[in-house]
Design an enzyme around this catalytic site. Structure first.
Site, short mmCIF file in Angstrom:
data_model
loop_
_atom_site.label_atom_id
_atom_site.label_comp_id
_atom_site.label_asym_id
_atom_site.label_seq_id
_atom_site.Cartn_x
_atom_site.Cartn_y
_atom_site.Cartn_z
N HIS A 1 2.73 10.83 0.14
CA HIS A 1 3.76 10.38 1.07
C HIS A 1 5.19 10.52 0.53
O HIS A 1 6.08 10.96 1.25
CB HIS A 1 3.51 8.91 1.45
CG HIS A 1 2.16 8.66 2.03
ND1 HIS A 1 1.82 9.03 3.31
CD2 HIS A 1 1.04 8.09 1.49
CE1 HIS A 1 0.57 8.69 3.55
NE2 HIS A 1 0.07 8.12 2.47
N GLU B 1 0.39 7.68 -3.90
CA GLU B 1 1.38 7.46 -2.86
C GLU B 1 2.55 8.42 -2.98
O GLU B 1 3.09 8.88 -1.97
CB GLU B 1 1.88 6.01 -2.90
CG GLU B 1 0.84 5.00 -2.44
CD GLU B 1 0.42 5.23 -0.99
OE1 GLU B 1 1.30 5.36 -0.12
OE2 GLU B 1 -0.80 5.28 -0.74
N HIS C 1 0.85 -1.19 0.00
CA HIS C 1 0.00 0.00 0.00
C HIS C 1 0.88 1.23 0.00
O HIS C 1 0.72 2.12 -0.82
CB HIS C 1 -0.93 0.00 1.22
CG HIS C 1 -1.92 1.12 1.21
ND1 HIS C 1 -2.95 1.22 2.12
CD2 HIS C 1 -2.04 2.22 0.42
CE1 HIS C 1 -3.65 2.32 1.88
NE2 HIS C 1 -3.12 2.94 0.85
#
Length: 227
Positions: A127, A123, A83
């Site tokens: 992040h 992502e 993930h």
């Protein structure tokens, strides 16, 4: 009269300069140096975000695919799928959306860890931009993180639905990865189903004790098999 004129020029020179176009503009130079220094500071801040460790989240694909059957990863019948690799702080919420840096030029180079390019883009933006790394360096690090975790055979070869206490699942991971401190492992669940295993890692991907993160509090979680 000539002496008076010269004296006036001397006074004006020290005040403004008799020929001001030839006098260095020190205040302008100082402002330019300050602007350059500020630009360097801003650039450094954009590429070096403060955080304490990474949280590697491996999603249990069968549970995800139950509600997202058309997702790219679901055709591969995986057990766990990456993930994200998330920069975290020991205290307080995690950081996110740190810069507007572009993602990798070739997302398909990471299809082994991110079958869904949409998730890869998400992502990176949410992040990866907080890692202080380029997009390619970040996703190569994420690949290394995934490859460093051995999935217990009891889960990777599961062929029927089962249930386990969270502590038992974590114990399986601890035994399969003996170099990992037990405090580096955490479990996520939803509606009493296993959703993810998480590993806390240093910036060099050494498993370390987790900070303040949420863990599954269910007595037992259900685990559907990969299909």
């Amino acid at each position: 009269m000539k002496n008076l004129s010269s004296a006036v020029c001397v006074l004006i020179f020290f005040a403004l300069g008799c020929n001001s176009s030839q006098v260095p503009n020190h205040s302008s130079n100082i402002r330019q140096q300050s602007s350059r220094q500020q630009a360097r500071t801003t650039q450094a801040g954009a590429t070096s975000q403060p955080f304490d460790y990474y949280l590697l989240n491996l999603s249990w694909s069968p549970e995800f695919c139950h509600s997202h059957p058309t997702a790219a990863e679901c055709a591969q019948h995986r057990a766990f799928t990456l993930h994200g690799l998330w920069p975290q702080n020991n205290t307080g919420p995690y950081i996110e959306n740190c810069t507007d840096a572009p993602g990798p030029q070739d997302p398909s180079a990471y299809s082994d860890i991110y079958p869904d390019p949409g998730l890869l883009r998400h992502e990176w933006k949410t992040h990866g931009t907080c890692s202080g790394l380029s997009a390619d360096a970040f996703f190569n690090l994420a690949r290394q993180a995934v490859q460093s975790v051995t999935i217990p055979a009891e889960l990777s070869t599961l062929d029927h639905p089962t249930s386990m206490p969270p502590a038992q699942i974590l114990d399986l991971f601890a035994k399969t990865n003996p170099s990992f401190p037990p405090e580096s492992l955490a479990l996520s669940c939803g509606n009493n189903y296993l959703t993810a295993i998480e590993v806390c890692m240093s910036k060099t991907l050494q498993p370390i004790a987790c900070g303040a993160i949420r863990t599954c509090r269910a007595n037992t979680v259900r685990i559907p098999p990969p299909r």
